[in-house]
Design a protein around this motif. Structure first.
Motif, PDB file in Angstrom:
ATOM      1  N   HIS B 259       0.820  -1.215   0.000  1.00  0.00           N
ATOM      2  CA  HIS B 259       0.000   0.000   0.000  1.00  0.00           C
ATOM      3  C   HIS B 259       0.853   1.265   0.000  1.00  0.00           C
ATOM      4  N   GLY B 260       2.132   1.095  -0.143  1.00  0.00           N
ATOM      5  CA  GLY B 260       3.023   2.262  -0.231  1.00  0.00           C
ATOM      6  C   GLY B 260       3.215   2.959   1.095  1.00  0.00           C
ATOM      7  N   ILE B 261       3.151   2.241   2.189  1.00  0.00           N
ATOM      8  CA  ILE B 261       3.330   2.850   3.514  1.00  0.00           C
ATOM      9  C   ILE B 261       4.767   2.581   3.972  1.00  0.00           C
ATOM     10  N   ASP B 262       5.466   3.631   4.334  1.00  0.00           N
ATOM     11  CA  ASP B 262       6.852   3.483   4.804  1.00  0.00           C
ATOM     12  C   ASP B 262       7.152   4.647   5.751  1.00  0.00           C
ATOM     13  N   ASN B 263       7.462   4.313   6.982  1.00  0.00           N
ATOM     14  CA  ASN B 263       7.698   5.368   7.967  1.00  0.00           C
ATOM     15  C   ASN B 263       9.175   5.618   8.247  1.00  0.00           C
ATOM     16  N   SER B 264      10.043   4.958   7.500  1.00  0.00           N
ATOM     17  CA  SER B 264      11.466   5.133   7.796  1.00  0.00           C
ATOM     18  C   SER B 264      11.929   6.535   7.390  1.00  0.00           C
ATOM     19  N   LYS B 265      12.908   7.038   8.129  1.00  0.00           N
ATOM     20  CA  LYS B 265      13.386   8.409   7.914  1.00  0.00           C
ATOM     21  C   LYS B 265      14.619   8.411   7.007  1.00  0.00           C
ATOM     22  N   VAL B 266      14.794   9.529   6.341  1.00  0.00           N
ATOM     23  CA  VAL B 266      16.042   9.722   5.607  1.00  0.00           C
ATOM     24  C   VAL B 266      17.110  10.074   6.626  1.00  0.00           C
ATOM     25  N   GLN B 267      18.175   9.304   6.638  1.00  0.00           N
ATOM     26  CA  GLN B 267      19.185   9.508   7.680  1.00  0.00           C
ATOM     27  C   GLN B 267      20.539   9.850   7.067  1.00  0.00           C
ATOM     28  N   PRO B 268      21.209  10.821   7.617  1.00  0.00           N
ATOM     29  CA  PRO B 268      22.543  11.141   7.094  1.00  0.00           C
ATOM     30  C   PRO B 268      23.515  10.034   7.461  1.00  0.00           C
ATOM     31  N   PRO B 269      24.625   9.911   6.757  1.00  0.00           N
ATOM     32  CA  PRO B 269      25.585   8.851   7.109  1.00  0.00           C
ATOM     33  C   PRO B 269      26.152   9.064   8.497  1.00  0.00           C
ATOM     34  N   GLN B 270      26.290   7.990   9.186  1.00  0.00           N
ATOM     35  CA  GLN B 270      26.850   8.048  10.534  1.00  0.00           C
ATOM     36  C   GLN B 270      28.371   8.115  10.412  1.00  0.00           C
ATOM     37  N   GLN B 271      28.983   8.796  11.352  1.00  0.00           N
ATOM     38  CA  GLN B 271      30.440   8.829  11.370  1.00  0.00           C
ATOM     39  C   GLN B 271      30.952   7.947  12.507  1.00  0.00           C
ATOM     40  N   ARG B 272      32.007   7.258  12.218  1.00  0.00           N
ATOM     41  CA  ARG B 272      32.546   6.391  13.267  1.00  0.00           C
ATOM     42  C   ARG B 272      34.073   6.484  13.253  1.00  0.00           C
ATOM     43  N   ASP B 273      34.608   6.503  14.401  1.00  0.00           N
ATOM     44  CA  ASP B 273      36.046   6.636  14.557  1.00  0.00           C
ATOM     45  C   ASP B 273      36.714   5.269  14.374  1.00  0.00           C
ATOM     46  N   CYS B 274      37.781   5.230  13.629  1.00  0.00           N
ATOM     47  CA  CYS B 274      38.504   3.962  13.527  1.00  0.00           C
ATOM     48  C   CYS B 274      39.973   4.201  13.183  1.00  0.00           C
ATOM     49  N   LEU B 275      40.766   3.215  13.533  1.00  0.00           N
ATOM     50  CA  LEU B 275      42.189   3.246  13.186  1.00  0.00           C
ATOM     51  C   LEU B 275      42.445   2.119  12.194  1.00  0.00           C
ATOM     52  N   VAL B 276      43.167   2.426  11.155  1.00  0.00           N
ATOM     53  CA  VAL B 276      43.437   1.391  10.158  1.00  0.00           C
ATOM     54  C   VAL B 276      44.937   1.322   9.892  1.00  0.00           C
ATOM     55  N   GLU B 277      45.475   0.133   9.960  1.00  0.00           N
ATOM     56  CA  GLU B 277      46.856  -0.095   9.534  1.00  0.00           C
ATOM     57  C   GLU B 277      46.799  -1.143   8.433  1.00  0.00           C
ATOM     58  N   GLN B 278      47.421  -0.874   7.347  1.00  0.00           N
ATOM     59  CA  GLN B 278      47.278  -1.791   6.222  1.00  0.00           C
ATOM     60  C   GLN B 278      48.518  -1.751   5.336  1.00  0.00           C
ATOM     61  N   THR B 279      48.706  -2.852   4.616  1.00  0.00           N
ATOM     62  CA  THR B 279      49.831  -2.874   3.687  1.00  0.00           C
ATOM     63  C   THR B 279      49.518  -3.762   2.489  1.00  0.00           C
ATOM     64  N   VAL B 280      50.020  -3.341   1.357  1.00  0.00           N
ATOM     65  CA  VAL B 280      50.000  -4.212   0.176  1.00  0.00           C
ATOM     66  C   VAL B 280      51.425  -4.742   0.042  1.00  0.00           C
ATOM     67  N   LEU B 281      51.570  -6.046   0.066  1.00  0.00           N
ATOM     68  CA  LEU B 281      52.916  -6.626   0.060  1.00  0.00           C
ATOM     69  C   LEU B 281      53.616  -6.319  -1.266  1.00  0.00           C
ATOM     70  N   THR B 282      54.908  -6.131  -1.194  1.00  0.00           N
ATOM     71  CA  THR B 282      55.635  -5.778  -2.427  1.00  0.00           C
ATOM     72  C   THR B 282      55.524  -6.897  -3.458  1.00  0.00           C
ATOM     73  N   ALA B 283      55.454  -8.129  -2.981  1.00  0.00           N
ATOM     74  CA  ALA B 283      55.184  -9.246  -3.907  1.00  0.00           C
ATOM     75  C   ALA B 283      54.238 -10.193  -3.185  1.00  0.00           C
ATOM     76  N   ASP B 284      53.252 -10.673  -3.911  1.00  0.00           N
ATOM     77  CA  ASP B 284      52.323 -11.629  -3.295  1.00  0.00           C
ATOM     78  C   ASP B 284      53.113 -12.831  -2.781  1.00  0.00           C
ATOM     79  N   THR B 285      52.773 -13.269  -1.606  1.00  0.00           N
ATOM     80  CA  THR B 285      53.532 -14.398  -1.058  1.00  0.00           C
ATOM     81  C   THR B 285      52.683 -15.219  -0.105  1.00  0.00           C
ATOM     82  N   ASN B 286      53.051 -16.492   0.033  1.00  0.00           N
ATOM     83  CA  ASN B 286      52.433 -17.292   1.098  1.00  0.00           C
ATOM     84  C   ASN B 286      53.511 -17.763   2.081  1.00  0.00           C
ATOM     85  N   ASP B 287      54.642 -17.056   2.050  1.00  0.00           N
ATOM     86  CA  ASP B 287      55.721 -17.382   2.983  1.00  0.00           C
ATOM     87  C   ASP B 287      55.311 -16.942   4.390  1.00  0.00           C
ATOM     88  N   GLU B 288      55.170 -17.933   5.223  1.00  0.00           N
ATOM     89  CA  GLU B 288      54.619 -17.702   6.560  1.00  0.00           C
ATOM     90  C   GLU B 288      55.462 -16.696   7.356  1.00  0.00           C
TER      91      GLU B 288
END
Lengths: 1008, 450
Positions: B259-288
């Motif tokens: 019936h076209g009934i929808d009570n949800s609100k338009v919501q702005p994106p939430q902001q969340r604090d996070c720390l990220v450490e990341q790396t792309v290896l210089t060569a793909d490897t499976n060396d443990e």
């Protein structure tokens, strides 16, 4: 002098990198006289090792390296008792890897030499094993000083071993890779205990002295011990169940009685010819002591009615009278000597086919009757092949599936060459493959591990039965599916002299059984499988001549159907020839034979080749190979039989050039021309891969005739049985189309009339519940059980009596099972009633359906049928499209009118087969059908290259091609191929095809 | 077709392509309309934006080159060749040799998506970005600025087209549900559903337009009962007893949506604090050894950041990205911020995550749900680890990060180069195109949409 007593070959699961032959060659090169093969927990390749050792003139020693959670020791066989004990110990270790070894040795140490470097184990064993049987093993990694200390303390002698896992130190990396594959790890994840270091290579005596400079006695002891081990292995004496004189006498007597009783049933009156043949065979059987074997097979076969003996056993009147085989060897001139020959030393085997769904019951009967003590199934030894080797090594090196597939998809599943790197570098298929260092190493390593034993599985039908205790003869283990299997695969079992019976499942036997059952049920005509006389029946021969053999055992493939049609001669002898000659390498000879059948003058290649006279001068049967070898090359019986084996067994392929040379030399020395010898050898080589002996083909031809007889006289019952047993060459859709061509009406499933399987009666086939997708077996069972109390009167009655899951009820509704039960309701009303009832909780009551009188549209109905059965049922899939083409296409039934012309056809894909031209270009034979008939098409390489891919995802096609005629059969040489749906969309812009199946639904035709 | 119209006609914006169900241009903004802005075939449009030679070619954006990869977005030309979204890449390759299969460039789409989001925030107080190329805008209270919602929609579409040359469709109604369905089913550039006309608008549509229809049970019943139009669902759910029996817990939602009934609100994106450490290896490897050293190094850096913030992370996520585009994720937490604790947890998560033998391409450690690090001493925990970490921090603050490192850092190839750590954001094109791959905006203190 030194002999290696701790050696692992490629038969040690994912450990050893050297083949037994390589080890033997190296031992020979080092002037060693003895070699022990001590695989990890097994004798996996022992029979082969003995054979190869004899060829290399090295004395083979049986042994094993028992490796459990707590023990690591070498057992070597001193005598036959020791061999039996060794097999028992290995079997016990297979049962549980945590098994403590000392209790086993306390029980079964007789005839065994025991070597171990483990102090704790030595201290335990020394208490009950005499010191002439127990030794301290000095292997790489063990300190000489420690060994000497132990020797002093325990009063034991030291024996030096190499603990060999590879030939050269540099092969250690390959060994590590194998261990990583086995442990599902990368190389860097392997722990030190998971693999052996570089010292474990095959050393010469001098290298052993370098390794153990202070233990010369221990090195000499190895040779002394080797000389005390059993090396005179012989497997000639076949192991029979029941070997005592008394038992043999009783068996002979019982066999004679049974054979004569059976002969009276088979022949009515026993003529002199029959008696003479029986007596001849019984004499040979008795003389060779094979009577107990026949009795066992007879006992197994009588557990069911529909069986068929296959292999050379079908040449025996004794088998025929015991109802093991179904072909009269006298009537069809089958030669008993192919089965048992006075000179034959190895065991003949009788293979028996059972209905596929009865096979497990038969195996259970055997295991129950003879017990696990005496019975086990034959195993399959799965070795790493080029594709699997590259895949596994690639994974160890961290390659992704896509990267691995970039190589493996270019390698045929059947490719068996070992020189991978050379091949990959030179073959045009790999021209755009970027061979970087990693890939290069992966391929090099893969090359090295090809042929390594990976895992054992269960052979589909081989059973071994012995008279006393199977553990005495071969180690046994439990396969993952719970069946007891022997360590050896079928060829080693045969060569070891064990009695093997092949109990194989055959779907066509079940088809015959079910057809007879339906005839009995619906027509009240009782027919006995053994009494059917199909040969000579005119309706049967007419059917076969016309090539309308879809569903008929062994002669239903497009190639055989065309052959039958082209040949036009379908007496039993000819069908036996056709059954034998249809094999991949014999195409050229088929064409020659067809010319000769149609009257082209011919003569034997040489007057001495009389044995080929019965098959138009062409070598058709296996025994003809042996006969020609004897006649032309002057081989003895054993050699001529071995040539046959060499040609047909892939494992012996390396011997083919040797035997070719022998054959040609033999022929030349007997005065035959080089050309004749080479022509004959070409014929012999056409038997490579697989081939059959005449009795086997005759046996199968008889089943073909039986099926053809049933199809000719009871087509509905027969085709219903074919579909129900799901064993034919074609898809269910194709068989239903075939039924329509026979004028049979296909009825949809009905809640009161359908059974689990398809049922045929006169001119109707009713779909069974098994045709309905997403319908669970337990739901079918519930319905059939409830129906025993009476048919369902209406939908409400069904709802109140049968408690189903909603998904099952929906599947039944969509398949139209209730349509005839409630003719006054529309499909949508029935669906509402079903859903609203089964979704109620607590006390359910059928609700009145909401008023929706609109019936399903044609498209909705077809969509439901495709969803329910996988194919449209109420109309032919092409019917929708016919108006669009409006006379622009021709019909398959009229092909004969257009010979030499290029025409357009519509076709539903039925089946296909890729073949290679002489230039090794791929081409394809495709079978299509339209609403009038089935037709065969050929796609030559260029067309195949352009349009072949289409067959991978489309089912309905527009075909443009030239009609060709050969011996009254019509084929279409395809010039263009297009998707029917796409063509229709282009021809009628803006309109979508009426029913556009999704991709998953498209391939309702079975692919081979 | 819609895209074509917009590109051709946007400058003149003829009234012929701006239609309403009843009375176009009459609605005022004080009725609180919700706009749904849809850039159809977003990925394709963006690819064609960057490479104009693709504009007339058959192209398709694929989820991955992996055998299970599928077509995500298919151009009209590719559709004509028989391809369709959801088709497996391997099949598509066989079906059409001419189609250009483009890898899923998540980084690029993300950039454009964010840029359009920023554009939209100039027109509405609350904008909610959803999937790539789709946004909701709540136009409540904007009646003083725009004459009506249709005009606002027109301005938005024109601005998007002007800035990024992408065509958009705009649906206007009183709620998010109907606005979104409007852009999905109406081919015109702007369409407004009058308040009160939602049920009428939805009635002739197929039930697949309703979000609840994706629920397997509901979908199954809709197909089984041949409820071919939303109208049929409206009828069947209007009788509560029947509707409740058939659809159970989904009945009320199905009733509302149909019936076209929808009570949800338009919501702005939430902001969340996070720390990220990341790396792309210089060569793909499976060396443990290399992989363990890399994880140790990343964890060490993360621990340093945590100590600087005087926080611990209740959620520590470790992602391992493989050569073939797969990733494995494991989650844990750290209750202390000394090196030993964080490294130990990171290695534990890595060992759990890295059960495949494929070569690893990138490793990401992300910390979230921060809590203050309380100074309370643990009864059985030696303070030595914390003191060691504090001493290391002191040295690094004085002499730089590279001045003191754990020994296994030397195992990481090109250690010197690693000083300039490769941020995944910048190096994402190196990664195989996986829509599951989530680009992040910063290596240290990041803000991401949730």
């Amino acid at each position: 002098m030194f002999a290696h007593l701790n050696v692992h070959s490629t038969y040690s699961k994912m450990c050893g990198t050297a083949t037994p032959q390589q080890l033997l060659t190296r031992a020979k090169a080092y002037h060693q006289t003895h070699l022990a093969l001590t695989e990890v927990n097994g004798l996996w390749g022992f029979i082969r090792f003995v054979q190869w050792a004899k060829e290399a003139q090295i004395a083979p020693i049986a042994g094993t390296n028992i490796l459990t959670a707590s023990a690591d020791l070498i057992l070597l066989v001193e005598n036959q008792t020791g061999y039996a004990n060794l097999c028992r110990i290995i079997s016990a270790v297979h049962d549980s890897e945590k098994q403590a070894i000392a209790p086993l040795l306390r029980q079964w140490s007789a005839g065994l030499f025991i070597l171990t470097p483990q102090e704790s184990l030595l201290r335990e064993l020394v208490a009950f094993i005499p010191n002439h049987q127990l030794f301290i093993e000095l292997r790489p990694g063990v300190s000489e000083r420690e060994a000497a200390r132990l020797a002093r303390e325990l009063h034991l002698e030291i024996v030096a071993t190499g603990d060999v896992y590879f030939l050269e130190p540099q092969d250690q990396k390959t060994h590590k890779i194998l261990r990583a594959i086995d442990n599902n790890q990368t190389l860097s994840q392997l722990g030190a205990a998971d693999y052996k270091d570089e010292r474990h290579y095959f050393r010469s005596e001098k290298a052993m002295i370098d390794l153990f400079p202070n233990s010369l006695t221990a090195i000499n002891n190895a040779q002394y011990l080797a000389e005390r081990c059993k090396t005179d292995w012989s497997f000639v004496n076949t192991i029979f169940p029941g070997q005592s004189l008394k038992e043999t006498h009783t068996a002979n007597k019982q066999l004679r009685e049974l054979v004569y009783r059976g002969a009276r049933q088979r022949y009515g009156e026993i003529t002199a010819a029959v008696q003479q043949r029986i007596e001849y065979e019984l004499a040979l059987i008795t003389q060779k002591g094979f009577a107990p074997y026949f009795l066992i097979v007879w006992d197994i076969v009588r557990q069911t009615k529909t069986t068929i003996g296959r292999g050379s056993g079908a040449a025996s009147i004794v088998s025929y009278c015991l109802f093991i085989t179904q072909v009269d060897p006298i009537k069809y001139n089958l030669c008993f000597e192919r089965f048992i020959h006075p000179e034959r030393v190895d065991m003949p085997d009788i293979d028996v086919d059972f209905a596929w769904d009865e096979r497990d019951g038969i195996l259970n009967y055997i295991f129950k009757k003879y017990g696990l003590e005496r019975t086990a199934m034959v195993s399959n030894q799965v070795m790493l092949q080029p594709r699997s080797a590259i895949r596994e090594v690639g994974k160890v090196y961290g390659l992704s599936n896509e990267e691995i597939k970039a190589i493996t998809k270019r390698i045929s599943y059947f490719y068996r060459k070992a020189e991978l790197l050379e091949w990959i570098k030179t073959d045009p298929r790999f021209c755009n493959l970027d061979l970087d260092d990693t890939l290069l190493e992966i391929i090099q390593q893969s090359e090295k591990i090809i042929g390594v034993f990976q895992v054992s599985s269960v052979h589909p039908g081989g059973v071994v039965i012995v008279h006393d205790e199977i553990h005495k003869y071969v180690p046994v283990l439990k396969a993952p599916k719970g069946v007891q299997i022997v360590e050896w695969e079928k060829d080693q079992v045969e060569d070891s002299g064990l009695l093997k019976i092949d109990i194989l499942g055959n779907r066509s036997l079940a088809v015959v059984r079910d057809t007879l059952k339906q005839i009995g049920l619906y027509r009240n005509e009782y027919m006995d499988y053994h009494q059917i006389q199909p040969v000579g029946d005119s309706a049967t021969e007419t059917l076969m001549k016309s090539g309308r053999t879809m569903g008929i055992f062994y002669i239903e493939s497009p190639a055989t159907r065309l052959l039958l049609k082209k040949a036009g001669r379908v007496d039993f002898e000819h069908v036996v020839i056709y059954s034998s000659i249809i094999r991949p390498a014999a195409n050229r000879f088929i064409n020659i034979m067809l010319e000769r059948i149609h009257g082209k003058p011919w003569q034997l290649l040489h007057p001495d080749l009389k044995c080929l006279a019965e098959s138009y001068g062409i070598m058709v049967y296996e025994e003809q190979v042996s006969m020609v070898a004897r006649e032309i090359a002057g081989f003895g019986y054993a050699d001529s039989d071995y040539v046959r084996k060499v040609i047909s067994r892939p494992a012996l392929a390396h011997l083919v050039p040797i035997w070719k040379k022998k054959f040609i030399t033999g022929a030349l020395s007997r005065g035959y021309s080089q050309k004749l010898a080479e022509t004959l050898w070409e014929m012999i080589e056409s038997f490579s891969g697989y081939s059959f002996c005449k009795p086997h083909s005759a046996s199968y031809a008889m089943l073909s005739f039986t099926c053809a007889y049933l199809k000719a006289h009871y087509p509905a019952e027969f085709l219903a049985a074919v579909i129900s047993n799901q064993g034919g060459y074609y898809s269910t859709y194709a068989y239903l189309s075939e039924a329509r061509r026979w004028g049979i009406k296909i009825l949809p499933p009905h809640i009161n009339r359908s059974w689990r399987e398809y049922r045929g009666h006169k001119d109707k086939i009713r779909l069974g519940f098994m045709a309905i997708r997403n319908l669970q077996d337990k739901a079918v069972e519930t319905i059939l059980n409830e129906r025993k109390a009476g048919d369902f009167k209406n939908l409400d009655d069904f709802l109140l009596r049968v408690d189903l899951e909603l998904a099952d009820a929906m599947a039944l509704t969509n398949a139209g099972c209730f349509a005839e039960l409630e003719p006054q309701l529309t499909h949508k009303e029935i669906a509402f009633k079903i859903a609203s009832f089964y979704l109620q909780k607590g006390d359910r009551q059928p609700l009145t359906p909401r008023n929706d009188r609109q019936p399903l549209s044609r498209v909705e109905k077809l969509t439901l049928e495709i969803e329910s059965f996988g194919f449209p049922l109420s109309e032919h899939p092409l019917e929708h499209y016919l108006p669009v083409f409006d006379g622009k296409i021709k019909k398959a039934r009229d092909l004969g009118q257009y010979v030499g012309q290029t025409i357009n056809l519509l076709g539903v894909y039925i089946t296909r087969k890729v073949a290679m031209t002489k230039q090794q270009d791929p081409m394809e034979f495709v079978t299509f059908e339209d609403e009038t008939d089935i037709f065969e098409c050929v796609m030559f390489p260029e067309v195949y290259k352009e349009f072949g891919d289409l067959l991978n995802w489309e089912t309905l096609f527009v075909i443009r091609g030239k009609v060709e005629e050969v011996y009254g059969t019509y084929t279409v040489t395809v010039e263009k191929l297009a998707s029917l749906q796409r063509t229709v969309e282009k021809m009628t812009p803006g309109k979508r095809a009426p029913v556009r199946p999704t991709f998953a639904e498209v391939h309702f035709a079975k692919e081979y | 077709m819609t895209t074509y119209l917009i590109n051709k006609n946007l400058s003149s914006c003829s009234s012929a392509i701006i239609r309403g169900s009843n009375t176009p241009f009459s609605s005022q903004l004080n009725d609180g309309p919700v706009l749904h802005i849809r850039l159809s075939d977003f990925e394709l449009q963006v690819e064609r934006l960057l490479n104009s030679s693709l504009r007339t070619r058959a192209i398709a954006v694929i989820s991955s080159h992996h055998q299970n990869g599928t077509l995500v977005s298919v151009s009209r030309e590719a559709l004509e060749e028989g391809l369709y979204p959801g088709l497996r890449v391997t099949i598509a390759r066989k079906m059409s040799h001419s189609v250009i299969l483009l890898p899923y460039n998540a980084t690029l789409y993300n950039k454009v998506h964010n840029y359009i989001y920023q554009t939209l925030t100039h027109y509405a107080p609350v904008v909610e970005p959803t999937v790539y190329g789709q946004y909701f805008a709540d136009m409540s209270g904007m009646n003083r600025i725009y004459r009506n919602s249709v005009q606002a929609g027109y301005l938005i579409a024109r601005d998007i087209h002007g800035k990024v040359n992408l065509a958009s469709q705009i649906g206007i109604s009183v709620n998010k549900l109907v606005s979104q369905i409007t852009t999905a089913v109406v081919p015109e550039m702007i369409h407004r559903v009058e308040p009160g006309g939602e049920a009428h608008f939805l009635a002739p549509l197929t039930p697949e337009v309703l979000p609840i229809a994706t629920e397997p049970m509901v979908n199954k019943l809709i197909r089984f009962l041949f409820l071919n139009e939303v109208k049929h669902i409206q009828e069947i759910t209007a009788v509560p007893s029947d509707g409740a029996i058939l659809f159970g817990k989904f009945h009320s939602q199905l009733y509302a949506e149909s019936h076209g009934i929808d009570n949800s609100k338009v919501q702005p994106p939430q902001q969340r604090d996070c720390l990220v450490e990341q790396t792309v290896l210089t060569a793909d490897t499976n060396d443990e050894e290399i992989l363990q050293a890399t994880v140790t190094n990343l964890a060490e850096r993360l621990a340093y950041q945590l100590r600087r913030r005087q926080q611990v992370a209740r959620l520590l996520t470790l992602e391992v990205h493989y050569t073939d585009g797969f990733k494995n994720v494991r989650r844990g937490s750290v209750t202390y911020h000394d090196d030993k604790t964080v490294i130990g947890e990171a290695l534990r998560l890595f060992n759990l995550a890295n059960y495949r033998r494929n070569r690893v391409r990138a490793i990401i450690i992300e910390a979230r749900n921060f809590r203050p690090c309380v100074g309370q001493l643990h009864l059985f925990r030696a303070p030595r680890d914390e003191r060691v970490s504090a001493a290391l921090d002191h040295i690094r603050q004085e002499y730089g990060w590279e001045s003191i490192q754990t020994g296994n850092s030397l195992l990481i190839p090109n250690t010197q180069d690693r000083a300039a750590r490769v941020l995944l954001k910048n190096s994402a094109p190196l990664l195989p195109c996986s829509p599951a791959f989530k680009p992040v905006s910063s290596s240290l203190s990041a803000v991401s949409y949730c």
